[in-house]
Design an enzyme around this catalytic site. Structure first.
Site, PDB file in Angstrom:
ATOM      1  N   HIS A  98       0.833  -1.206   0.000  1.00 32.99           N
ATOM      2  CA  HIS A  98       0.000   0.000   0.000  1.00 32.99           C
ATOM      3  C   HIS A  98       0.864   1.250   0.000  1.00 32.99           C
ATOM      4  CE1 HIS A  98       0.694  -1.232   4.182  1.00 32.99           C
ATOM      5  NE2 HIS A  98       0.736   0.066   4.474  1.00 32.99           N
ATOM      6  N   HIS A 100       0.757   5.200   1.172  1.00 35.19           N
ATOM      7  CA  HIS A 100       0.070   6.228   1.956  1.00 35.19           C
ATOM      8  C   HIS A 100       0.093   7.534   1.168  1.00 35.19           C
ATOM      9  CE1 HIS A 100       0.332   4.150   5.986  1.00 35.19           C
ATOM     10  NE2 HIS A 100       1.306   3.523   5.372  1.00 35.19           N
TER      11      HIS A 100
HETATM   12  P1  AMP Z   1       1.715   0.461   7.426  1.00 31.41           P
HETATM   13  O1  AMP Z   1       2.155   0.748   8.828  1.00 31.41           O
HETATM   14  O2  AMP Z   1       2.504   1.204   6.380  1.00 31.41           O
HETATM   15  O3  AMP Z   1       1.632  -1.021   7.150  1.00 31.41           O
HETATM   16  O4  AMP Z   1       0.258   1.074   7.303  1.00 31.41           O
HETATM   17  C1  AMP Z   1      -0.907   0.375   7.631  1.00 31.41           C
HETATM   18  C2  AMP Z   1      -1.983   1.395   7.752  1.00 31.41           C
HETATM   19  O5  AMP Z   1      -3.232   0.738   7.716  1.00 31.41           O
HETATM   20  C3  AMP Z   1      -1.954   2.200   9.068  1.00 31.41           C
HETATM   21  O6  AMP Z   1      -1.764   3.582   8.769  1.00 31.41           O
HETATM   22  C4  AMP Z   1      -3.319   1.904   9.697  1.00 31.41           C
HETATM   23  O7  AMP Z   1      -3.883   3.033  10.343  1.00 31.41           O
HETATM   24  C5  AMP Z   1      -4.128   1.473   8.502  1.00 31.41           C
HETATM   25  N1  AMP Z   1      -5.248   0.586   8.782  1.00 31.41           N
HETATM   26  C6  AMP Z   1      -5.247  -0.517   9.567  1.00 31.41           C
HETATM   27  N2  AMP Z   1      -6.466  -1.101   9.553  1.00 31.41           N
HETATM   28  C7  AMP Z   1      -7.256  -0.346   8.749  1.00 31.41           C
HETATM   29  C8  AMP Z   1      -8.621  -0.410   8.342  1.00 31.41           C
HETATM   30  N3  AMP Z   1      -9.434  -1.406   8.747  1.00 31.41           N
HETATM   31  N4  AMP Z   1      -9.093   0.546   7.512  1.00 31.41           N
HETATM   32  C9  AMP Z   1      -8.293   1.556   7.098  1.00 31.41           C
HETATM   33  N5  AMP Z   1      -6.997   1.671   7.435  1.00 31.41           N
HETATM   34  C10 AMP Z   1      -6.475   0.737   8.257  1.00 31.41           C
END
Ligand code: AMP
Ligand code: ZN
Length: 134
Positions: A98, A100
Site C-alpha cells: 500500500h 500512503h
Molecule cells: P503500514 O504501517 O505502512 O503497514 O500502514 C498500515 C496502515 O493501515 C496504518 O496507517 C493503519 O492506520 C491502517 N489501517 C489498519 N487497519 C485499517 C482499516 N481497517 N481501515 C483503514 N486503514 C487501516
C-alpha cells in the site's frame, strides 16, 4: 489471501471509506490518519510489499495519481506526502502492498518531516556498496 486485512477490504468483507476504485486498485481513508484525508492506495490483488512484485507499483500508479488529485481538489490540501513501507523494520504493519497519501495543509503543518535525518552517514561508502560489481 483469506487472512489479509486489505484483501478482505477489497472483497468488501470489512468496511472501508473507499474514495477511488478502478480495475486494478482501490483507495480508502486510513482508519488512523496522520492528517485530514490520509488515504491508502492498494492493488486489488494480493502483493505483500514493493519488492515482492516488480509491477505492483506501476499497476497502482494511475490510482495514486487520481487519488492525489482528488485529495487536493476536494479537501483543498496544499500538498501531500507519498510513503510506502516495506518490512517491519521500516514500519510496515499490514503486509498487503500500500501507498500512503498524506495531504498537508499550510495552516496545519504538523511535522515538517515524516522521518528524522541521521547525521554522519558516510555517503561515499554507501555509494560504493551500491555500485560495486559482484
Ligand atoms: P503500514 O504501517 O505502512 O503497514 O500502514 C498500515 C496502515 O493501515 C496504518 O496507517 C493503519 O492506520 C491502517 N489501517 C489498519 N487497519 C485499517 C482499516 N481497517 N481501515 C483503514 N486503514 C487501516
Ligand atoms: Zn492481501
Amino acid at each position: 489471501m483469506d487472512d489479509c486485512l486489505f484483501c478482505r477490504i477489497v472483497a468488501g468483507e470489512i468496511p472501508s471509506r473507499q474514495v477511488y476504485a478502478d480495475d486494478t486498485a482501490i483507495a480508502f481513508l486510513d482508519i488512523n490518519p496522520w492528517h485530514v484525508g490520509h488515504s491508502l492506495v492498494i492493488p486489488r490483488r494480493h502483493v505483500a510489499d514493493l519488492t515482492s512484485d516488480a509491477t505492483a507499483l506501476t499497476e497502482i500508479a494511475p490510482a495514486i495519481s487520481a487519488t492525489a488529485s482528488l485529495l487536493i481538489d476536494r479537501l483543498g490540501a496544499d500538498g501531500l506526502n507519498l510513503l510506502s513501507s516495506t518490512g517491519a523494520t521500516a514500519g510496515q504493519e499490514v503486509f498487503h502492498f500500500h501507498v500512503h497519501l498524506v495531504p498537508r495543509y499550510a495552516h496545519r503543518p504538523g511535522l515538517r518531516e515524516l522521518m528524522v535525518r541521521e547525521p554522519g552517514i558516510d555517503l561515499d561508502r554507501v555509494y560504493a556498496q551500491l555500485i560495486q560489481q559482484d
